[in-house]
Scaffold this active site. Structure first.
Site, PDB file in Angstrom:
ATOM      1  N   CYS A  58       0.798  -1.185   0.013  1.00 12.85           N
ATOM      2  CA  CYS A  58      -0.026  -0.002   0.036  1.00 12.85           C
ATOM      3  C   CYS A  58       0.883   1.331  -0.058  1.00 12.85           C
ATOM      4  O   CYS A  58       1.674   1.628  -1.213  1.00 12.85           O
ATOM      5  CB  CYS A  58      -1.065   0.075   1.243  1.00 12.85           C
ATOM      6  SG  CYS A  58      -2.376   1.121   1.186  1.00 12.85           S
ATOM      7  N   HIS A  84      -4.145  -5.194  -0.106  1.00 13.63           N
ATOM      8  CA  HIS A  84      -4.092  -5.605   1.456  1.00 13.63           C
ATOM      9  C   HIS A  84      -3.934  -7.299   1.297  1.00 13.63           C
ATOM     10  O   HIS A  84      -5.052  -7.769   1.363  1.00 13.63           O
ATOM     11  CB  HIS A  84      -4.789  -5.117   2.309  1.00 13.63           C
ATOM     12  CG  HIS A  84      -4.822  -3.423   2.395  1.00 13.63           C
ATOM     13  ND1 HIS A  84      -4.509  -2.935   3.708  1.00 13.63           N
ATOM     14  CD2 HIS A  84      -4.302  -2.410   1.813  1.00 13.63           C
ATOM     15  CE1 HIS A  84      -4.127  -1.788   3.604  1.00 13.63           C
ATOM     16  NE2 HIS A  84      -4.133  -1.353   2.382  1.00 13.63           N
ATOM     17  N   GLU A 138      -3.224  -9.042   3.506  1.00 13.07           N
ATOM     18  CA  GLU A 138      -3.329  -9.724   4.937  1.00 13.07           C
ATOM     19  C   GLU A 138      -4.780  -9.560   5.142  1.00 13.07           C
ATOM     20  O   GLU A 138      -5.294 -10.354   6.362  1.00 13.07           O
ATOM     21  CB  GLU A 138      -2.557  -8.862   6.131  1.00 13.07           C
ATOM     22  CG  GLU A 138      -3.385  -7.478   6.499  1.00 13.07           C
ATOM     23  CD  GLU A 138      -3.642  -6.490   5.262  1.00 13.07           C
ATOM     24  OE1 GLU A 138      -4.382  -5.615   5.294  1.00 13.07           O
ATOM     25  OE2 GLU A 138      -2.621  -6.763   4.478  1.00 13.07           O
TER      26      GLU A 138
END
Length: 381
Positions: free
Chosen positions: A272, A356, A358
């Protein structure tokens, strides 16, 4: 649900609704997120700092909130906009209703508005500065004009350095691993941890750290403004560049540090904002997007394998692919709008990804990026 609330946008649009959460006023950049679940993760993502989040799914709050599903120490979003707040929060994990959760952290929200109309406005005109007035602030004939004045007074995120604002103040160690139903978060310190990773906190989400810890990484998290010399003095096997809010270009301290770290030959992995900073440190440029990418359903193609992955996204700035120098190679691209989603250095062990990984998109489509980082550290050894 009988307290009034007003949402005003800088273009003059005004929405009348019901207040949820705290009373008062707040302002920020208004964006929309298309995820159907995960509202607590969204609210606590530091990348949403100074942003008012509109959730396009109509029923928000029906599973309540709990102490486990947070990505930082508190709610980071400046406000919440939803269509409907269910009267019943039903989940065996529920500990507090969404309304009470917002109140407990003094966060404003507005419900009972036409979020479809609002989303179309933001899609067509781009992310707009806005303001929410709730409770007594939203009462009276002049309330709409007050809300418009607050919205137009917000300076916007372009040129705003927020990484240093949300970052930790001092280094700390992290050993919490990934979550499992019935067991909670694992203690990664109990297992073998052969790799020492120094993670820059530009607004890091906890689940990023958990996924690294679960892969045998001993983590030292450092503030955003930590010089490269201090990071290298920790003798890391790898350096991680976290997500974060705001415009990457004003983060000159980070760009300077990354240029020095790239010369060290230590493997780097960015996500990011970390992705954007790696690009800037390598000579590329970034641009402010029209309405950004915010959601859990964005298709991204791996340009090497041609495989398509479903990703979670949260960013309003992007790396301009036309400015990539010879030392940077494009690795991933969005299938929504063609924007650049991944890069790697051709002369250094460094790569980054805009989404992202995760956040369990897919749900595991992008997790191999963490394995690639570990593989780079193993190869360097």
């Amino acid at each position: 649900m009988n307290r009034p609330a007003i949402l005003a946008l800088e273009d003059g649009s005004v929405f009348q609704g019901s207040a949820i959460g705290a009373d008062g006023q707040t302002s920020g950049e208004v964006v929309f997120n298309t995820a159907m679940t995960g509202y607590q993760e969204i609210l606590t993502d530091p990348s949403y700092t100074r942003q008012i989040v509109t959730l396009t799914y109509p029923h928000i709050g029906n599973t309540g909130t709990n102490a486990e599903d947070v990505e930082s120490g508190r709610i980071a979003a400046a406000g919440l906009v939803i269509r409907d707040l269910p009267l019943l929060a039903s989940s065996f994990r529920n500990q507090q209703t969404l309304d009470d959760y917002l109140r407990s952290q003094n966060i404003l929200g507005i419900a009972d508005i036409d979020t479809r109309r609002l989303t179309r406005l933001l899609r067509d005109k781009g992310s707009l500065n806005g303001a929410i007035l709730a409770g007594a602030e939203a009462e009276g004939d002049a309330a709409a004009e007050r809300a418009l004045a607050v919205a137009r007074d917000f300076p916007g995120l372009k040129g705003m350095d927020l990484a240093r604002v949300v970052s930790c103040q001092s280094p700390y160690a992290w050993s919490e691993g990934e979550w499992a139903l019935g067991a909670g978060y694992a203690d990664a310190a109990a297992g073998e941890r052969p790799f020492h990773v120094v993670a820059y906190d530009y607004g890091v989400k906890r689940n990023i750290l958990r996924m690294l810890a679960s892969r045998g990484c001993r983590l030292t998290v450092v503030p955003a403004q930590t010089p490269a010399s201090e990071v290298l003095a920790l003798d890391p096997d790898g350096i991680f560049l976290s997500n974060g809010p705001g415009d990457p270009e004003p983060c000159d301290y980070a760009i300077t540090a990354l240029r020095e770290l790239l010369e060290s030959g230590v493997p780097l992995f960015g996500i990011c904002l970390g992705h954007q900073l790696l690009a800037l440190a390598s000579g590329a440029k970034t641009v402010k997007m029209n309405h950004g990418h915010h959601g859990a359903n964005h298709p991204v193609q791996d340009l090497d394998t041609r495989h398509v992955m479903i990703t979670s996204q949260n960013h309003g700035f992007a790396v301009d692919e036309t400015t990539l120098p010879a030392t940077l190679r494009a690795t991933h691209r969005s299938l929504f709008d063609g924007t650049l989603q991944g890069i790697e250095r051709t002369d250094r062990p460094a790569f980054s990804f805009q989404g992202h990984p995760e956040a369990s998109p897919g749900p595991r489509d992008v997790a191999p990026l963490f394995d690639r980082f570990v593989g780079m550290m193993r190869q360097r050894r």
